[in-house]
Scaffold this active site. Structure first.
Site, PDB file in Angstrom:
ATOM      1  N   GLU A  63       0.838  -1.208   0.000  1.00  0.00           N
ATOM      2  CA  GLU A  63       0.000   0.000   0.000  1.00  0.00           C
ATOM      3  C   GLU A  63       0.871   1.254   0.000  1.00  0.00           C
ATOM      4  O   GLU A  63       0.652   2.192  -0.774  1.00  0.00           O
ATOM      5  CB  GLU A  63      -0.889   0.041   1.257  1.00  0.00           C
TER       6      GLU A  63
ATOM      7  N   ARG B 272       3.705  -1.059  15.587  1.00  0.00           N
ATOM      8  CA  ARG B 272       2.639  -0.431  16.384  1.00  0.00           C
ATOM      9  C   ARG B 272       3.171   0.243  17.647  1.00  0.00           C
ATOM     10  O   ARG B 272       2.398   0.790  18.423  1.00  0.00           O
ATOM     11  CB  ARG B 272       1.548  -1.453  16.701  1.00  0.00           C
TER      12      ARG B 272
HETATM   13  O1  F6P Z   1       0.752  -5.705   8.021  1.00  0.00           O
HETATM   14  C1  F6P Z   1       0.815  -5.282   9.328  1.00  0.00           C
HETATM   15  C2  F6P Z   1       1.988  -4.390   9.509  1.00  0.00           C
HETATM   16  O2  F6P Z   1       3.165  -5.129   9.424  1.00  0.00           O
HETATM   17  C3  F6P Z   1       1.931  -3.627  10.813  1.00  0.00           C
HETATM   18  O3  F6P Z   1       2.393  -4.347  11.883  1.00  0.00           O
HETATM   19  C4  F6P Z   1       2.738  -2.430  10.473  1.00  0.00           C
HETATM   20  O4  F6P Z   1       2.558  -1.395  11.397  1.00  0.00           O
HETATM   21  C5  F6P Z   1       2.206  -2.119   9.105  1.00  0.00           C
HETATM   22  O5  F6P Z   1       2.028  -3.377   8.516  1.00  0.00           O
HETATM   23  C6  F6P Z   1       3.083  -1.260   8.245  1.00  0.00           C
HETATM   24  O6  F6P Z   1       4.337  -1.813   8.035  1.00  0.00           O
HETATM   25  P1  F6P Z   1       5.525  -0.950   7.500  1.00  0.00           P
HETATM   26  O7  F6P Z   1       5.797   0.136   8.456  1.00  0.00           O
HETATM   27  O8  F6P Z   1       6.685  -1.903   7.370  1.00  0.00           O
HETATM   28  O9  F6P Z   1       5.129  -0.396   6.157  1.00  0.00           O
END
Ligand code: F6P
Length: 546
Positions: free
Chosen positions: A212, A267
């Site tokens: 995303e 988190r």
């Molecule tokens: O998919 C869950 C997750 O891994 C969360 O634990 C995390 O906060 C989020 O995706 C975003 O991950 P990143 O900071 O690596 O893009």
């Protein structure tokens, strides 16, 4: 504590439940004028009133015994000492170091992490000061007026919640925006009306691989390059990640990459460079105060006996309701409009941490774990879902949050807000008996028949539990303390439930399947091999995508 020990503890707590079923809270309040004094505690500037719970001294003593027997204190020390308590990812859990205000070294894997943490904080300060005072500008020399943070989960929810909560500390000429969803509507609607010449993007991703975020980052990059030319990109992007090479590959200038470390869970990362958009929005000093508030709660958590320890009290009450009474959800109800993203933030903090069904040893747990966390600010919620909290068939333990001092001088708003929050916890606790309803309807002059008809609808069962968290004002410091309070609550519950609160394997399967489905959704491969539902939905999409 062995599995059988936990099961036995939960079972033995059942005898207290039977006793308290016979003695609702309204009776307990009537016989004990000291109930508030007995069941309230303070720490790091927060008053916790937990007197409106289905508890007595025996219950609390048993719950603290359970926490001790489960090893909360030992695991807390292990966490502080940098042990790899996140066993499935073989990592330490050190987010407390990010906000540590003391002078002692904090070793992780034999190395003091404080110099690196302080260096990143200094870089955040230098960069955010320079953007805020106009020393760092857009490619064409314009002052930055809009900052768009692109991230998801922990790289979005913390900073966006905090920025909103600290709105009184923001500047109208420097606006913060948050884009998280891969739904193109999110970035489209955010960029609509923004001026590329004055817009700065922060790409925030612990891994710098999250689909995303990378999709949104590429669209943002194209937006800048189309409007200002490819050469403008470095002046309109910064990045926050543990994956520095991937940031550089994306084209981010080395001096605008802010790092953090694998011992910070997504988190739990709002305290790290993931807080960069917060520092831009409210200024570095306010970000530093947010860290200070969290450290104050850490000191409280680490040094206060369990009996007066706010996170532990909230944790054991949650366990009491989840495992002994069988209540499956927990509402977080801030009477603070600016905390309107607080429940969403806590959903990830709590549900991604303790939404687990195997023990640390990989065996099925024999008890319920993390509850469903949800909520909206009051008083809005009162006109929406509170009906169910008061009279529904499920009991929903709730946390009410309220400041003594608003930021606005707008009488009588705040007095009314406070009257409402106090009224709600009182109503939930007291309820309204059949006799009281009948009296009330008689006083209104209703006929006997009508009273008989209406009474069952107007009775409130009461005895519905809640905590109230009161604080002086929603300052950066108080917010830091509040967030840390919930973090330690989640930690404590994770220890009692014997789960790993620091991994999140449950999010992986959906990611894998989405990757496999993309070429099929794009019409490049056939959907054969999927179940008939997925095939049917794919066929509908392909026929209608236009
Ligand atoms: O998919 C869950 C997750 O891994 C969360 O634990 C995390 O906060 C989020 O995706 C975003 O991950 P990143 O900071 O690596 O893009």
């Amino acid at each position: 504590m062995a599995k059988s020990g936990r099961k036995a503890s939960f079972a033995s707590l059942g005898k207290h439940k039977k006793r308290l079923e016979e003695q609702p809270m309204r009776v307990q309040f009537a016989i004990d004028p000291n109930r508030f004094k007995r069941y309230s505690a303070t720490g790091a500037g927060i008053l916790l009133d937990y007197s409106k719970n289905r508890i007595d001294e025996e219950v609390m003593a048993s719950l603290f015994d359970l926490a001790r027997a489960a090893g909360v204190e030992e695991r807390r020390d292990q966490m502080c000492e940098g042990e790899h308590i996140n066993i499935t990812e073989d990592r330490a859990v050190m987010h407390m170091a990010l906000r540590y205000q003391g002078e002692h070294p904090v070793p992780v894997d034999g190395q003091d992490v404080m110099p690196e943490i302080r260096a990143v904080l200094a870089a955040i300060k230098a960069y955010t000061d320079a953007v805020r005072n106009g020393e760092i500008r857009g490619h064409g020399g314009e002052q930055i007026t809009d900052v768009v943070n692109i991230g998801i989960g922990g790289s979005d929810l913390g900073p966006s919640m905090v920025t909103l909560a600290l709105a009184p500390y923001t500047r109208p000429d420097l606006r913060a925006h948050y884009v998280s969803n891969v739904d193109g509507a999110h970035i489209h609607d955010t960029l609509k009306g923004l001026d590329p010449k004055k817009t700065l993007f922060i790409v925030a991703s612990k891994t710098f691989t999250t689909d995303e975020t990378m999709t949104n980052a590429n669209s943002a990059r194209a937006w800048i390059a189309d409007a200002l030319g490819e050469e403008a990109v470095p002046n309109h992007f910064a990045a926050v990640s543990t994956n520095i090479p991937a940031c550089a590959k994306f084209g981010i200038r080395e001096d605008r990459i802010f790092g953090f470390w694998d011992w910070v869970g997504g988190r739990y990362s709002v305290w790290s460079a993931i807080g960069l958009p917060i520092a831009l929005a409210v200024g570095y000093d306010n970000f530093a105060a947010f860290l200070k508030g969290a450290d104050a709660m850490d000191r409280h958590f680490l040094s206060t006996p369990l009996e007066n320890n706010l996170p532990v009290i909230m944790a054991v009450l949650g366990v009491w309701y989840r495992n002994v009474w069988g209540f499956s959800t927990h509402a977080v109800l801030p009477y603070d409009q600016r905390l309107s993203r607080f429940a969403a933030y806590l959903q990830q903090q709590d549900m991604e941490s303790n939404g687990k069904s195997v023990t640390l040893a990989g065996k099925p747990v024999g008890w319920s774990t993390g509850p469903i966390v949800w909520g909206e600010p009051g008083t809005n919620g009162q006109h929406a879902f509170y009906q169910l909290i008061h009279q529904g068939t499920d009991v929903i333990p709730a946390d009410f949050l309220i400041a003594a001092k608003p930021h606005e001088h707008l009488p009588p708003h705040h007095d009314k807000l406070v009257a409402n929050v106090l009224a709600q916890s009182e109503a939930l606790m007291l309820g309204k008996t059949e006799e009281e309803v009948v009296e009330e309807l008689k006083a209104q002059g209703l006929s006997k028949a009508r009273i008989k008809e209406l009474t069952p609808h107007k009775v409130f069962p009461g005895n519905r539990p809640s905590n109230t968290l009161f604080y002086e004002q929603l300052t950066p410091e108080t917010l830091g303390s509040l967030v840390a309070l919930y973090e330690h609550k989640v930690f404590t519950q994770g220890v009692i439930w014997n789960v790993n609160s620091y991994d999140q394997w449950g999010v992986e399967l959906g990611k894998q399947l989405a990757k496999a489905l993309l070429p099929k959704v794009a019409g490049e491969q056939s959907g054969e091999g999927h179940d008939s539902s997925t095939q049917g939905l794919l066929a509908y999409y392909l026929a209608n995508k236009g």
